[in-house]
Design a protein around this motif. Structure first.
Motif, PDB file in Angstrom:
ATOM      1  N   ASN A   1      33.662  44.805  26.043  1.00  0.00           N
ATOM      2  CA  ASN A   1      33.737  44.114  27.333  1.00  0.00           C
ATOM      3  C   ASN A   1      34.659  44.782  28.334  1.00  0.00           C
ATOM      4  OD1 ASN A   1      31.998  42.212  26.378  1.00  0.00           O
ATOM      5  ND2 ASN A   1      33.503  40.563  26.174  1.00  0.00           N
ATOM      6  N   LEU A   2      35.766  45.340  27.853  1.00  0.00           N
ATOM      7  CA  LEU A   2      36.812  45.771  28.775  1.00  0.00           C
ATOM      8  C   LEU A   2      36.806  47.247  29.109  1.00  0.00           C
ATOM      9  CD1 LEU A   2      39.781  43.628  27.554  1.00  0.00           C
ATOM     10  CD2 LEU A   2      38.461  43.349  29.637  1.00  0.00           C
ATOM     11  N   VAL A   3      36.474  48.101  28.170  1.00  0.00           N
ATOM     12  CA  VAL A   3      36.578  49.531  28.417  1.00  0.00           C
ATOM     13  C   VAL A   3      35.800  49.977  29.653  1.00  0.00           C
ATOM     14  CG1 VAL A   3      35.935  51.807  27.528  1.00  0.00           C
ATOM     15  CG2 VAL A   3      37.173  50.204  26.079  1.00  0.00           C
ATOM     16  N   PRO A   4      34.560  49.473  29.899  1.00  0.00           N
ATOM     17  CA  PRO A   4      33.842  49.952  31.086  1.00  0.00           C
ATOM     18  C   PRO A   4      34.542  49.636  32.394  1.00  0.00           C
ATOM     19  CG  PRO A   4      32.339  48.854  29.571  1.00  0.00           C
ATOM     20  CD  PRO A   4      33.731  48.565  29.097  1.00  0.00           C
ATOM     21  N   PHE A   5      35.381  48.604  32.404  1.00  0.00           N
ATOM     22  CA  PHE A   5      35.981  48.179  33.656  1.00  0.00           C
ATOM     23  C   PHE A   5      37.398  48.682  33.837  1.00  0.00           C
ATOM     24  CE2 PHE A   5      32.942  45.000  32.148  1.00  0.00           C
ATOM     25  CZ  PHE A   5      31.984  45.176  33.116  1.00  0.00           C
ATOM     26  N   LEU A   6      37.976  49.283  32.824  1.00  0.00           N
ATOM     27  CA  LEU A   6      39.340  49.779  32.929  1.00  0.00           C
ATOM     28  C   LEU A   6      39.408  51.285  32.776  1.00  0.00           C
ATOM     29  CD1 LEU A   6      41.200  47.055  30.870  1.00  0.00           C
ATOM     30  CD2 LEU A   6      40.930  47.191  33.338  1.00  0.00           C
TER      31      LEU A   6
ATOM     32  N   GLU B   1      37.595  35.471  28.649  1.00  0.00           N
ATOM     33  CA  GLU B   1      36.501  36.359  29.053  1.00  0.00           C
ATOM     34  C   GLU B   1      36.680  36.791  30.500  1.00  0.00           C
ATOM     35  OE1 GLU B   1      34.008  37.664  27.558  1.00  0.00           O
ATOM     36  OE2 GLU B   1      33.445  36.493  25.799  1.00  0.00           O
ATOM     37  N   LEU B   2      36.319  38.024  30.796  1.00  0.00           N
ATOM     38  CA  LEU B   2      36.352  38.497  32.171  1.00  0.00           C
ATOM     39  C   LEU B   2      35.136  38.022  32.942  1.00  0.00           C
ATOM     40  CD1 LEU B   2      37.458  42.232  31.727  1.00  0.00           C
ATOM     41  CD2 LEU B   2      38.886  40.250  32.258  1.00  0.00           C
ATOM     42  N   THR B   3      35.368  37.533  34.153  1.00  0.00           N
ATOM     43  CA  THR B   3      34.274  37.138  35.030  1.00  0.00           C
ATOM     44  C   THR B   3      33.811  38.341  35.838  1.00  0.00           C
ATOM     45  OG1 THR B   3      35.739  36.593  36.878  1.00  0.00           O
ATOM     46  CG2 THR B   3      35.331  34.847  35.244  1.00  0.00           C
ATOM     47  N   GLU B   4      32.729  38.158  36.581  1.00  0.00           N
ATOM     48  CA  GLU B   4      32.254  39.238  37.435  1.00  0.00           C
ATOM     49  C   GLU B   4      33.292  39.604  38.492  1.00  0.00           C
ATOM     50  OE1 GLU B   4      29.497  41.095  36.999  1.00  0.00           O
ATOM     51  OE2 GLU B   4      29.395  39.948  35.126  1.00  0.00           O
ATOM     52  N   GLU B   5      34.026  38.594  38.976  1.00  0.00           N
ATOM     53  CA  GLU B   5      35.076  38.866  39.956  1.00  0.00           C
ATOM     54  C   GLU B   5      36.194  39.714  39.347  1.00  0.00           C
ATOM     55  OE1 GLU B   5      32.852  35.262  41.149  1.00  0.00           O
ATOM     56  OE2 GLU B   5      33.831  35.910  39.289  1.00  0.00           O
ATOM     57  N   ASP B   6      36.559  39.412  38.106  1.00  0.00           N
ATOM     58  CA  ASP B   6      37.577  40.212  37.421  1.00  0.00           C
ATOM     59  C   ASP B   6      37.128  41.658  37.280  1.00  0.00           C
ATOM     60  OD1 ASP B   6      38.832  37.753  37.065  1.00  0.00           O
ATOM     61  OD2 ASP B   6      38.145  37.541  34.986  1.00  0.00           O
TER      62      ASP B   6
ATOM     63  N   ALA C   1      34.894  43.300  38.964  1.00  0.00           N
ATOM     64  CA  ALA C   1      34.778  44.000  40.246  1.00  0.00           C
ATOM     65  C   ALA C   1      36.137  44.521  40.717  1.00  0.00           C
ATOM     66  CB  ALA C   1      34.184  43.062  41.301  1.00  0.00           C
ATOM     67  N   LEU C   2      37.182  43.705  40.576  1.00  0.00           N
ATOM     68  CA  LEU C   2      38.503  44.145  41.014  1.00  0.00           C
ATOM     69  C   LEU C   2      39.035  45.268  40.119  1.00  0.00           C
ATOM     70  CD1 LEU C   2      40.770  43.769  43.047  1.00  0.00           C
ATOM     71  CD2 LEU C   2      41.783  42.075  41.504  1.00  0.00           C
TER      72      LEU C   2
ATOM     73  N   TYR D   1      41.508  38.386  46.075  1.00  0.00           N
ATOM     74  CA  TYR D   1      41.222  37.878  44.725  1.00  0.00           C
ATOM     75  C   TYR D   1      42.197  36.779  44.325  1.00  0.00           C
ATOM     76  CZ  TYR D   1      41.131  38.117  39.553  1.00  0.00           C
ATOM     77  OH  TYR D   1      41.084  37.822  38.210  1.00  0.00           O
ATOM     78  N   ILE D   2      43.489  36.996  44.565  1.00  0.00           N
ATOM     79  CA  ILE D   2      44.462  35.985  44.138  1.00  0.00           C
ATOM     80  C   ILE D   2      44.315  34.711  44.950  1.00  0.00           C
ATOM     81  CG2 ILE D   2      46.371  36.720  45.636  1.00  0.00           C
ATOM     82  CD1 ILE D   2      48.285  36.108  43.351  1.00  0.00           C
ATOM     83  N   ASP D   3      43.943  34.841  46.226  1.00  0.00           N
ATOM     84  CA  ASP D   3      43.752  33.647  47.051  1.00  0.00           C
ATOM     85  C   ASP D   3      42.539  32.845  46.590  1.00  0.00           C
ATOM     86  OD1 ASP D   3      45.969  34.184  48.580  1.00  0.00           O
ATOM     87  OD2 ASP D   3      44.861  35.185  50.187  1.00  0.00           O
ATOM     88  N   VAL D   4      41.472  33.555  46.214  1.00  0.00           N
ATOM     89  CA  VAL D   4      40.259  32.869  45.756  1.00  0.00           C
ATOM     90  C   VAL D   4      40.459  32.267  44.369  1.00  0.00           C
ATOM     91  CG1 VAL D   4      37.854  33.214  45.052  1.00  0.00           C
ATOM     92  CG2 VAL D   4      38.701  34.272  47.170  1.00  0.00           C
ATOM     93  N   GLN D   5      41.096  33.007  43.464  1.00  0.00           N
ATOM     94  CA  GLN D   5      41.268  32.534  42.091  1.00  0.00           C
ATOM     95  C   GLN D   5      42.354  31.464  41.983  1.00  0.00           C
ATOM     96  OE1 GLN D   5      39.135  33.440  39.714  1.00  0.00           O
ATOM     97  NE2 GLN D   5      38.133  34.775  41.214  1.00  0.00           N
ATOM     98  N   ALA D   6      43.340  31.511  42.865  1.00  0.00           N
ATOM     99  CA  ALA D   6      44.405  30.504  42.941  1.00  0.00           C
ATOM    100  C   ALA D   6      45.018  30.182  41.580  1.00  0.00           C
ATOM    101  CB  ALA D   6      43.875  29.233  43.596  1.00  0.00           C
TER     102      ALA D   6
END
Length: 605
Positions: free
Chosen positions: A29-34, A469-474, A476-477, A514-519
């Protein structure tokens, strides 16, 4: 399902990983995004700084065990070492970058600071990318103007004056946190020996002859001008000119290199940048080159011509040779600094001295049978509040005053981000305050403090112990952060320093959104697992930001990395995508402090 990335405690490992299948799901899950590079299986490697790292302590901070062992993750990354290759730089070879050597007729001004900062950002980026770098600066201390200025100011001799002014340039570089490897002075004996050796080579190559000269000369510019170049009786730069009566002079056969230079410009289209400056140089050379007077007899503050002490060398043949003399020229033996770093990768100069670097210098080298530098980049000038900077207007910008008022890193940030590098720029205190407040205090500094305050207060004064779990928003950032290395590398490799800063600012802006939306301050009441995930994603993004901002703001970036708990030996770019170098879960953090001050806008009253 709870996913744990990295952990600082065996208890956390046990709690987070309940099955072998879960462990493999983490990597999947994580390697492709990091990561941004291809993957290969490898054992855990302790992260240590490259041997040429000069910016940080070589002391290795002990690593806390990670939750990823070699049998847990079947894929790991090998981050690329080097920078983006271009037509003029292969991205891996040793890299010599130079400022012009600054003329010591007066104390440093904003133009000197600007050139030095640009070179420093590029040099630091190259070092953090794993390249061997030789960053050279210095002072040009010979010539008629220096001799006259020393006399007018009452100094007993020119050298005493040069010692004082050269020291002020060295002090400025220290104040600006410039990481030059060498500071050369043209009054040093080894430099004078190198210049005389080059003169002898040119003489042996039949490129120099004795004649006589008369014509227009600008003492301020240390430059000869044709009648057709004068504007209202002055040099194109606005400097006063004087008629030099007929005197004996040695000449360099510049006219013989006109066609050779034009052919070189055509076959090496990236030799001069930006394009507008290149066009100016080509037009000048096409207009016809005359042989260049390269010695004077009416003053003696200069390097004596070999075998003819009545002549001293023209200041530019003296000054330009510094780029090689600092490397030990004429020692060109295998293994020497000259052998390692020449030809220079990049000369950065102001547009007013481009002719000397892009016409005279390559012609000297062609005549001597020596390699030409790979690239010459000419930047623009600064104005203040829309007006030309001059002593008569009383609007000279002292870089020391900027540092005293705004601090080192805010000054570095503004000067490197305000205008397209290569174009002219306008300075005002209002512009600087608005940019520093917006991009540094409000966006970057406030974001860092919000993240670390939430982590400190809501995660037991430690990084989150578990995440979900990572969301699509996570994703993307994280992808945005992972792309920063490539984007900034392309910008730096083409000297687009302002674009490098834009990429950094855009990523920080995305993290703020992102932080404003995720709050996460709301999530702490409703979903602590999600809060932990959001905070972890933000910390990992800030790790990328902190590491990649180091070339521009070395001190502030390291304060951010300290707060994130990033070990000092994991701050070079090779560590960006290594799994074992990511933010550790469950590691203690300290109470955060503000990184950037906020400045008040001056009243218009």
């Amino acid at each position: 399902m709870i996913l744990a990335l990295l952990t600082a405690s065996p208890t956390a490992v046990t709690r987070a990983f309940t099955s072998h299948a879960q462990k493999h799901q983490i990597a999947k899950n994580l390697v492709p995004f990091l990561t941004t590079t291809s993957t290969t299986k490898q054992q855990y490697i302790h992260c240590s700084p490259p041997s040429n790292t000069r910016l940080y302590s070589s002391t290795t901070e002990p690593r806390i065990d990670t939750a990823f062992s070699s049998d847990t993750i079947q894929t790991s990354t090998q981050t690329q070492i080097g920078t983006t290759s271009t037509s003029f730089d292969d991205g891996t070879s040793p890299f010599e970058i130079t400022t012009p050597i600054y003329y010591v007729n007066d104390k440093p001004h904003i133009g000197h600071a600007y050139t030095s900062l640009a070179c420093d950002v590029i040099a630091r980026y190259m070092r953090h990318s794993g390249r061997e770098v030789y960053f050279l600066s210095g002072t040009d201390e010979h010539g008629q103007k220096v001799e006259q200025t020393a006399k007018d100011k009452g100094y007993k001799d020119p050298l005493t004056f040069c010692n004082e002014v050269s020291a002020s340039f060295q002090e400025l570089l220290q104040l600006l946190n410039i990481s030059n490897d060498e500071f050369i002075r043209t009054t040093q004996s080894h430099h004078k020996e190198a210049v005389q050796h080059l003169w002898k080579v040119l003489t042996e190559k039949n490129a120099i002859y004795l004649g006589s000269y008369e014509g227009w000369y600008s003492v301020r510019d240390e430059c000869y001008y044709n009648e057709s170049e004068l504007v209202d009786g002055k040099a194109p730069t606005g400097a006063e000119v004087e008629w030099v009566k007929k005197e004996d002079s040695y000449f360099f056969k510049l006219s013989e290199y006109q066609d050779q230079l034009l052919e070189y410009y055509e076959t090496h289209p990236d030799f001069i940048a930006p394009e507008s400056r290149k066009n100016e140089v080509v037009a000048f050379v096409k207009g016809g080159l005359k042989d260049l007077s390269i010695s004077r007899t009416t003053f003696d503050w200069g390097v004596p011509v070999p075998d003819d002490d009545e002549h001293v060398m023209y200041v530019w043949i003296d000054a330009l040779t510094n780029y090689m003399s600092a490397l030990g020229y004429p020692n060109m033996d295998k293994g020497s600094n000259y052998d390692k770093y020449w030809p220079a990768s990049l000369h950065v100069v102001g547009k007013d001295i481009l002719r000397f670097h892009a016409v005279y210098w390559p012609a000297f080298l062609m005549a001597a049978g020596l390699p030409l530098p790979k690239r010459i980049f000419a930047h623009g000038w600064w104005t203040k509040d829309g007006e030309k900077i001059s002593k008569s207007l009383g609007n000279v910008i002292d870089p020391v005053d900027l540092i005293d008022t705004y601090g080192v890193d805010p000054t570095r940030f503004f000067l490197m981000s305000e205008v397209t590098f290569g174009s002219d720029g306008d300075f005002s205190d209002e512009k600087m305050i608005y940019k520093v407040n917006a991009n540094l205090s409000n966006e970057l500094g406030n974001l860092c403090q919000r993240i670390m305050t939430l982590v400190f207060k809501n995660c037991g004064k430690a990084t989150p112990a578990e995440i979900g779990e990572l969301t699509e928003e996570d994703k993307a950032l994280l992808e945005t952060a992972a792309s920063l290395r490539g984007l900034t590398g392309e910008a730096i490799s083409s000297q687009a320093i302002d674009k490098y800063v834009q990429h950094m600012v855009s990523t920080v802006w995305a993290a703020n959104k992102y932080i404003d939306v995720q709050a996460p301050w709301v999530l702490k009441k409703t979903d602590t697992e999600r809060m932990n995930t959001v905070l972890y994603v933000l910390m990992e993004v800030m790790r990328h930001v902190g590491i990649l901002y180091q070339p521009l703001m070395p001190t502030s970036s390291n304060v951010i990395l300290d707060q994130l708990g990033v070990p000092k030996d994991e701050r070079d770019f090779e560590h960006l995508d290594k799994e074992e170098c990511k933010i550790l879960l469950g590691r203690d953090v300290s109470k955060p402090k503000a990184v950037f001050p906020r400045f008040d806008v001056p009243s218009s009253d």
